[in-house]
Structures are given as C-alpha cells and as structure tokens.
Design a protein around this motif. Structure first.
Motif, PDB file in Angstrom:
ATOM      1  N   ALA A  92      -6.436  -0.336  -1.232  1.00  0.00           N
ATOM      2  CA  ALA A  92      -7.164   0.767  -1.888  1.00  0.00           C
ATOM      3  C   ALA A  92      -7.528   1.846  -0.870  1.00  0.00           C
ATOM      4  CB  ALA A  92      -8.418   0.221  -2.567  1.00  0.00           C
ATOM      5  N   ALA A  93      -8.009   1.421   0.297  1.00  0.00           N
ATOM      6  CA  ALA A  93      -8.381   2.394   1.332  1.00  0.00           C
ATOM      7  C   ALA A  93      -7.171   3.192   1.787  1.00  0.00           C
ATOM      8  CB  ALA A  93      -9.021   1.673   2.512  1.00  0.00           C
ATOM      9  N   ASP A 152      -8.763   1.471   9.454  1.00  0.00           N
ATOM     10  CA  ASP A 152      -8.160   0.281   8.862  1.00  0.00           C
ATOM     11  C   ASP A 152      -6.676   0.226   9.250  1.00  0.00           C
ATOM     12  OD1 ASP A 152      -6.576  -1.165   6.664  1.00  0.00           O
ATOM     13  OD2 ASP A 152      -8.635  -1.717   6.176  1.00  0.00           O
ATOM     14  N   PRO A 153      -6.203  -0.905   9.786  1.00  0.00           N
ATOM     15  CA  PRO A 153      -4.802  -0.981  10.228  1.00  0.00           C
ATOM     16  C   PRO A 153      -3.795  -0.646   9.135  1.00  0.00           C
ATOM     17  CG  PRO A 153      -6.049  -2.849  11.062  1.00  0.00           C
ATOM     18  CD  PRO A 153      -6.946  -2.141  10.108  1.00  0.00           C
ATOM     19  N   VAL A 154      -4.072  -1.061   7.891  1.00  0.00           N
ATOM     20  CA  VAL A 154      -3.135  -0.762   6.805  1.00  0.00           C
ATOM     21  C   VAL A 154      -3.114   0.742   6.530  1.00  0.00           C
ATOM     22  CG1 VAL A 154      -2.612  -1.153   4.364  1.00  0.00           C
ATOM     23  CG2 VAL A 154      -3.373  -3.057   5.794  1.00  0.00           C
ATOM     24  N   ALA A 200       0.838  -1.207   0.000  1.00  0.00           N
ATOM     25  CA  ALA A 200       0.000   0.000   0.000  1.00  0.00           C
ATOM     26  C   ALA A 200       0.870   1.253   0.000  1.00  0.00           C
ATOM     27  CB  ALA A 200      -0.924   0.000   1.216  1.00  0.00           C
ATOM     28  N   ALA A 201       1.951   1.244   0.752  1.00  0.00           N
ATOM     29  CA  ALA A 201       2.855   2.397   0.791  1.00  0.00           C
ATOM     30  C   ALA A 201       3.499   2.638  -0.571  1.00  0.00           C
ATOM     31  CB  ALA A 201       3.926   2.183   1.856  1.00  0.00           C
ATOM     32  N   ARG A 202       3.829   1.560  -1.273  1.00  0.00           N
ATOM     33  CA  ARG A 202       4.448   1.708  -2.591  1.00  0.00           C
ATOM     34  C   ARG A 202       3.476   2.330  -3.596  1.00  0.00           C
ATOM     35  NH1 ARG A 202       5.466  -2.649  -5.217  1.00  0.00           N
ATOM     36  NH2 ARG A 202       7.040  -1.702  -6.573  1.00  0.00           N
ATOM     37  N   ILE A 212      -4.536   4.074   0.159  1.00  0.00           N
ATOM     38  CA  ILE A 212      -4.106   5.071  -0.827  1.00  0.00           C
ATOM     39  C   ILE A 212      -4.839   6.388  -0.599  1.00  0.00           C
ATOM     40  CG2 ILE A 212      -4.092   5.649  -3.286  1.00  0.00           C
ATOM     41  CD1 ILE A 212      -3.702   2.648  -3.844  1.00  0.00           C
ATOM     42  N   GLU A 213      -6.123   6.309  -0.255  1.00  0.00           N
ATOM     43  CA  GLU A 213      -6.873   7.536   0.019  1.00  0.00           C
ATOM     44  C   GLU A 213      -6.639   8.042   1.435  1.00  0.00           C
ATOM     45  OE1 GLU A 213     -11.453   9.302   0.132  1.00  0.00           O
ATOM     46  OE2 GLU A 213     -11.123   7.152  -0.144  1.00  0.00           O
ATOM     47  N   GLU A 214      -6.630   7.131   2.410  1.00  0.00           N
ATOM     48  CA  GLU A 214      -6.687   7.545   3.809  1.00  0.00           C
ATOM     49  C   GLU A 214      -5.333   7.860   4.427  1.00  0.00           C
ATOM     50  OE1 GLU A 214      -8.802   4.372   5.697  1.00  0.00           O
ATOM     51  OE2 GLU A 214     -10.766   5.085   5.005  1.00  0.00           O
ATOM     52  N   HIS A 215      -4.235   7.573   3.725  1.00  0.00           N
ATOM     53  CA  HIS A 215      -2.934   7.801   4.371  1.00  0.00           C
ATOM     54  C   HIS A 215      -2.637   9.285   4.553  1.00  0.00           C
ATOM     55  CE1 HIS A 215      -1.392   8.593   0.292  1.00  0.00           C
ATOM     56  NE2 HIS A 215      -0.332   9.122   0.874  1.00  0.00           N
ATOM     57  N   TYR A 216      -3.396  10.163   3.883  1.00  0.00           N
ATOM     58  CA  TYR A 216      -3.233  11.600   4.095  1.00  0.00           C
ATOM     59  C   TYR A 216      -3.898  12.058   5.400  1.00  0.00           C
ATOM     60  CZ  TYR A 216      -1.818  11.888  -0.825  1.00  0.00           C
ATOM     61  OH  TYR A 216      -1.164  11.736  -2.020  1.00  0.00           O
ATOM     62  N   LYS A 217      -4.793  11.252   5.936  1.00  0.00           N
ATOM     63  CA  LYS A 217      -5.579  11.644   7.099  1.00  0.00           C
ATOM     64  C   LYS A 217      -4.797  11.459   8.398  1.00  0.00           C
ATOM     65  CE  LYS A 217     -10.033  10.569   4.935  1.00  0.00           C
ATOM     66  NZ  LYS A 217     -10.553  11.926   4.977  1.00  0.00           N
ATOM     67  N   PRO A 218      -5.136  12.207   9.459  1.00  0.00           N
ATOM     68  CA  PRO A 218      -6.094  13.310   9.455  1.00  0.00           C
ATOM     69  C   PRO A 218      -5.451  14.587   8.917  1.00  0.00           C
ATOM     70  CG  PRO A 218      -5.236  13.015  11.668  1.00  0.00           C
ATOM     71  CD  PRO A 218      -4.622  11.940  10.815  1.00  0.00           C
ATOM     72  N   VAL A 219      -6.186  15.304   8.069  1.00  0.00           N
ATOM     73  CA  VAL A 219      -5.657  16.523   7.460  1.00  0.00           C
ATOM     74  C   VAL A 219      -5.789  17.705   8.415  1.00  0.00           C
ATOM     75  CG1 VAL A 219      -5.903  18.131   5.541  1.00  0.00           C
ATOM     76  CG2 VAL A 219      -6.141  15.675   5.150  1.00  0.00           C
ATOM     77  N   GLY A 220      -6.836  17.743   9.210  1.00  0.00           N
ATOM     78  CA  GLY A 220      -7.048  18.840  10.143  1.00  0.00           C
ATOM     79  C   GLY A 220      -7.682  18.325  11.416  1.00  0.00           C
ATOM     80  N   PRO A 221      -7.914  19.214  12.393  1.00  0.00           N
ATOM     81  CA  PRO A 221      -8.454  18.780  13.684  1.00  0.00           C
ATOM     82  C   PRO A 221      -9.838  18.152  13.605  1.00  0.00           C
ATOM     83  CG  PRO A 221      -8.405  21.186  13.520  1.00  0.00           C
ATOM     84  CD  PRO A 221      -7.636  20.666  12.362  1.00  0.00           C
TER      85      PRO A 221
END
Length: 696
Positions: free
Chosen positions: A431-432, A450-452, A393-395, A434-443
């Motif tokens: 897939a999740a 998801d653990p991954v 997922a990181a790749r 790829i989208e969620e690794h930016y989170k949390p963006v703000g307070p």
C-alpha cells in the motif's frame, strides 16, 4: 524628480498570468528606458484581475546631452567614402567636419556630433505603444471591428483604458501623449466593476492608490493575500477551527478579487467519510475554497472558507448559500466515486491499463507496468526488499489511474491507490509503495524509506529513463516534457540518501532493443551530468566528478560520490595540491615528448635502469610501485581514503625527482626510462581518478 504612472485596464486577466505580467511590464519599460540612457530610482509593478499598473520613481525630466566624435575617411579619400561619412554623421558638407592629423596615418576627417538631451515625456510616448502592442501574454486575443485589420492590438482580454502620466509630485503631471488602436492614454480609470464602476481621474501614483482604495480596489496583490489569510484565520478561530493553509490557492484567489471579502460555508458531516485529501481537492479545484480542521486536530471540519469579490447587502448570506449548494453537489460526486472505487479491487482494474496508451512508441500503461514489475523484482534484493512483494506492488502501482476518483482529480494518484489497497487488506508495504513510488517529486520531497517503496520508485524511474532513451526522446536545452531530469535526480537521491549499491549499467543493459551498449553509455553520461548538479548544490566540485566518472566502469553512484568526497578531501591538503602540480608537470612533459617522438610512453619503467641512475629516480620508482599496490588493495575493499594516503606518499619523491633529475637526458635509454617513470605516475593517479580533468 518626476514619476511615471502607467495603468492598463482590461477585462478580467486570468489569475495565473497576473504576477508574471506585472513583472514583464516593469522589465520591458525599465529596460527600454535604461537602453536610452534614462536611469531611475525605483520601480514597482502591480496586478489586479482588471488592471496592470506600473510606478517608476525618480526619472529625469530630460535625458543628458550627448557629444560623440566620429572618425571619418582620410583626406583625399574617394568621394563615395566621403559621402557615406557625411550621411552617417548627419553633416551637410565637409565644412562641418574638422581635420585631424595622425602621426602614423596622416590627415583624416572628424565629425563632432552633439545632441541635446531628449524630453523624457517624448521618449515614453515613443516606447510605450510598442511595448503594449508586443506584450508577451501566454495567450492573447483580438476584438471589435479593429480585429479584422492586420497588426491590430492583441491583449489577454479586451483593453479598455490606459492611464499614463509623468511629472513631479509638486506639479500637475503631463499625460504621456500616445494611443494604441484608438485607445488614447489619459487620466481616467474606474474602480471595482460592481461596487464602484463610475470613472474617476487620477494624476500620480499616490493619488491613484488612494483613489482605488476608495473605489474598492486593493492594488497590491500581496496585500490582498494578507487580508484573505488574516481574515480567514480570524473567522476560523472564532468558530473553534483551524485554517488549512494553501499558498498556491491563496495566490490564485488573490488574483480573482479586487476587494476580498472572506466568508464561511458548511456542508454535512456525512461527507467527512470521504478521505480528507479528496474533500480538499474537490473544494479547492471546483470552488477555489479553503478547507478547515477541527482545532488542534488533523481531522477536517464540515466547513470551508470562501472569498467573495463583493460586499453584499445581506452580509454574504446568498453568496455563501450558493457556494454551499455547489460544494454539496461536488462532494456528493466525490462520495459516489469513493463508494464506487471501493467496490472493485485494484487487482481487477489491471486489464483496463492495457487500454491506456502511455506513449505511442512505448506501448500501454499495462505494458509499462509489466516492465516495471520485472525490474522491481530484479532490484529488490539489492535494496533489501522482498522480491515478491516488490513485484506485486509494482503491478498495482498504477491501478488507481483507472479509478473514478483519480480520473476526476489526477493529483490524487498514488494517494487514493494507497487508501484502496489498505481497505483491501494489501500488505502495508505494498500500500505504501503505491503512493510513494512517485517520490521524490522535487528537491524538497522526501525519499521513500520502506524498501518496497524504494524498489518500485527506482524501477519506475529507471524504466521511464530507459524507455525514452530507447526512442531518442531526450531532454534538450530547457525542454524536458517527460520530466526525465527529475526522474534521474530521483534515482540519484534515492541511491545516495539511502546508501544503495546499484550497478546502473547492469540494470539498464538489455532494456534497449538495439545499440544497447551505446544507449546505456549515453544514459550513464546523463546521470553523470545530473549528479554534477546534485553534488554542486552540496558544495562539490564538478571537475572532481568528471575526473572520477572518466575511469571505466563508474556506474555505482554511491561509490562515485565516495570517491569524489575522498578526492576532494585529499586535494584540499598540501600533499594533494603538490601532487596535482607534479602530475600536471609530468603530463605536460609526456604530451610534448610523445608528440615529438610520435609514440606513447605507456610501458612499465625498467626498475634496474632506474636503480642505476640517480637516487631520486630510484626512489620515485620504488614509491610508485608501492603506492599503486597500496591504492589497488584499498580500492578493492572500497576504502577510498586509502588510495589518497598512498598517493600522499608520492609528494616527496615526485618533488625530489623534478628538482634533481633531468628527464630529457642525453642517453636515449635513460631518457626513455625517465619518461616511462612519468607515465607510471600518471597511471598511479588513475587508480583514483583522471587527474587530467582536475582544474588547478
């Protein structure tokens, strides 16, 4: 009381600058008036695309008279001192001063200065030109022949007219007499550029608002927003649709029109094959239009709402048709991007990341992704994620950065990657992530569950922090160009809200090319500062966080928080408050005696000597030994309420010791042992926190 009306009319002001400019105008004028002693009842500023306006109600017609006594030199002082006094006081000779006798200092001169109150009109004429000429626009310009002269007026767009009137509502107000670069203040303005361009005269604020309304200008931006939102909802409802509300877009559109007219356009059903987020981004970014949903559904409808600045004779048909043509073209592009992107696997896009520089000192996006993948594999077991999935997922996490869709709409990064990954049968957790690794963006943004996703989010943020720390690019003051404070807060929230046990030092050590220990310690101190901010917002005390972080090896944020919570609960009790007072007393005595004796009292006390002394010192020695043993055992099992219970048992023996025992005994051996007992108290509290950092 008199009111001030000020209008600065220009060519179109960018929507993003309007609200701040209106507030700046109000603050600059009211601050200047208050500094000169002119108070007011109320002030409100307004902005439209072509004007800033300010209304200040309840100003006095004249400032208050001022009487000031200014003390001068003593009688008989040198002539230079006397002349300086006369000049500063505005006196022609000493005959205009009085002589005052001070019992201690003798006779000295005194000037009584009386100034009549100034006319408010004159003060306004004095302050307004400077405010206009130095107005803090983010970007400004010069224009016309005057622009060749140094110091000529700069404004966001060419300034066309100034209205400035002052006076009571029962009389004809006066024009504030000033001009700026040949533009004289007056009473003439104009309305809507196309619907009512003819000039007209205004006198006071109430007349001004009504005259603008008649000239198709709605002055209040919030009212324009309400009209747009209400009309858009009504129009959608009439077609059996729901408006997708967008506060940011609403604010922007209200700054593009002086007379909002809401219309509805449509596009072909075939474009609904494009992801809804891409349709919305296309229509929002390119046409400043709102999208619509089918009533009671999350599915988009093939329609959009636009806001015109014109009341057209054809009911807006031509305006709508023009917008539909542009929307159709933009959606055609988006459909092409979507189809093109789907044809190439995310995995096959990875080599392109090596051509994108992330930072000149930190390498390419490809190199960064490689680092994140290694770190994700290391973090995964600590979070309960599959290491292989986390690494994969990181790749892929940044692969959508080189897609056509994200290239056109960067705000869709992550989201489009998730959609492409799902189409390519990647694992749902990948897939999740790829989208969620930016989170949390703000307070207000959520932390991934998801653990991954959680693993990749942590790896991404920790790599960012370690990378910029390694090249000494840290936040300074209010400047944080790489959003490192946000990254640290994201790690803190992930750890605390998901109850994660992570040793940050272990994860960060080795991430730095040189001075690894020092840089890791510095980054951990940065985490401590951010944790203070986070916990302070939760109601925790900053000194308790300092006290816990002062202990060695405090790099597990979850345990730090639990220690702080337990310490706060303990110190809120009578036992805790009294023990803290006893600790402070012991620490003060030790500090004084250690300084006087020239050495520290840091050895263990002699239990036999304590037993041979007064009963209170023997009781304290035994209580300290038991408390320290109990506290150590509790901490070993991560029971942080246990050490607090152990310390609470010290309250009575500490109180008794200070009440009955003289620390500085005549017998040197007894004195030394009693000081060592106080050090043992200091050491016992350090099982929990550094009490010296606790306030109170």
């Amino acid at each position: 009381m008199p009111d001030l009306l000020l209008e600065l009319r220009s060519e179109e002001i960018p929507a993003r600058m309007q609200r701040r400019a209106a507030e700046d105008l109000k603050k600059l004028v009211t601050d200047a008036l208050v500094e000169r002693g002119f108070l007011y009842e109320g002030a409100k500023a307004f902005a439209t695309p072509r004007r800033l306006a300010l209304h200040i109600a309840g100003l006095p017609a004249r400032g208050e008279a001022v009487r000031e006594e200014r003390r001068g030199p003593r009688v008989g002082a040198p002539e230079s001192a006397v002349q300086g006094f006369l000049k500063s006081a505005g006196l022609a000779s000493l005959d205009q001063a009085t002589t005052v006798t001070d019992p201690k200092k003798g006779e000295f001169y005194l000037a009584v200065i009386e100034r009549a109150g100034r006319e408010t009109l004159d003060v306004l004429a004095e302050i307004l030109p400077g405010i206009i000429k130095s107005f803090p626009w983010p970007k400004s310009m010069r224009w016309g022949a005057a622009s060749a002269q140094p110091g000529s007026l700069r404004w966001v767009r060419p300034l066309q007219s100034i209205v400035a009137t002052f006076g009571p509502e029962t009389e004809t107000p006066d024009v504030v007499p000033f001009s700026v670069d040949g533009i004289a203040a007056g009473t003439v303005t104009s309305g809507h550029r196309f619907l009512a361009p003819s000039p007209f005269e205004v006198r006071r604020f109430d007349d001004y608002v009504q005259a603008l309304e008649r000239a198709d200008v709605i002055l209040d931006a919030d009212r324009r927003k309400d009209i747009i939102l209400h009309d858009a909802k009504d129009l959608a409802f009439a077609r059996g649709l729901d408006l997708v509300e967008d506060e940011g877009l609403l604010e922007e559109v209200a700054g593009l029109v002086e007379r909002p007219v809401v219309l509805m356009g449509s596009f072909e059903e075939r474009f609904l094959e494009i992801p809804a987020e891409a349709i919305r981004a296309t229509i929002r970014a390119n046409q400043k239009c709102f999208v619509l949903r089918k009533s009671g559904s999350e599915e988009l409808a093939p329609a959009f709402v636009l806001v015109s600045n014109l009341v057209a004779s054809d009911g807006g048909a031509a305006i709508t048709a023009g917008n539909e043509r542009v929307v159709r073209a933009r959606l055609s592009d988006a459909k092409f991007f979507w189809e093109t992107d789907k044809a190439t696997k995310l995995e096959d896009r990875l080599p392109k990341l090596d051509t994108i520089v992330f930072h000149e000192k930190l390498g390419t996006q490809g190199e960064r992704v490689a680092r994140i993948a290694v770190l994700a594999k290391e973090i995964a077991p600590l979070v309960g994620a599959d290491p292989a999935l986390a690494e994969h997922a990181a790749r892929l996490a940044k692969a959508d950065l080189v897609t056509e869709m994200v290239g056109e709409f960067p705000e869709l990064q992550g989201l489009m990657g998730r959609k492409y990954a799902a189409l390519q049968d990647e694992h749902p957790s990948v897939a999740a992530a790829i989208e969620e690794h930016y989170k949390p963006v703000g307070p207000s943004d959520r932390v991934p569950t998801d653990p991954v996703s959680l693993t990749v989010a942590l790896a991404d943020k920790l790599d960012t922090l370690a990378g910029f720390w390694s090249i000494d690019e840290k936040p300074t003051g209010s400047k944080d160009p790489f959003a490192l404070r946000r990254a640290a807060l994201g790690v803190i929230r992930a750890v605390i809200e998901r109850s994660l046990r992570l040793s940050l030092a272990s994860l960060l050590n080795g991430r730095f090319a040189n001075e690894s220990a020092e840089r890791t310690a510095d980054l951990l101190a940065f985490f401590a500062d951010r944790l203070k901010v986070y916990l302070r917002d939760q109601g925790a005390r900053h000194d308790l966080i300092d006290a816990v972080f002062a202990l060695p090896g405090q790099d597990d944020l979850l345990l730090v928080v639990r220690r702080v919570e337990a310490l706060g609960a303990f110190l809120s009790t009578d036992d805790g408050k009294n023990l803290l007072a006893g600790y402070k007393r012991a620490a003060n005595i030790l500090r004084i005696e250690e300084k006087k004796d020239g050495h520290a009292y840091d050895a263990a006390p002699d239990a036999a000597l304590a037993a041979s002394g007064q009963p209170e010192e023997q009781a304290l020695a035994e209580a300290l030994a038991a408390a320290r043993q109990e506290a150590s055992a509790a901490i070993a099992t991560e029971d942080f309420s246990g050490p607090m219970r152990a310390l609470s048992h010290l309250r009575a023996p500490v109180d008794a010791f200070f009440e009955k025992v003289t620390v500085n005994a005549d017998d040197p051996a007894l004195r030394r042992n009693r000081l060592l007992l106080l050090n043992a108290l200091r050491a016992a509290t350090r099982e929990v926190a550094d009490f010296s950092r606790i306030e109170g």
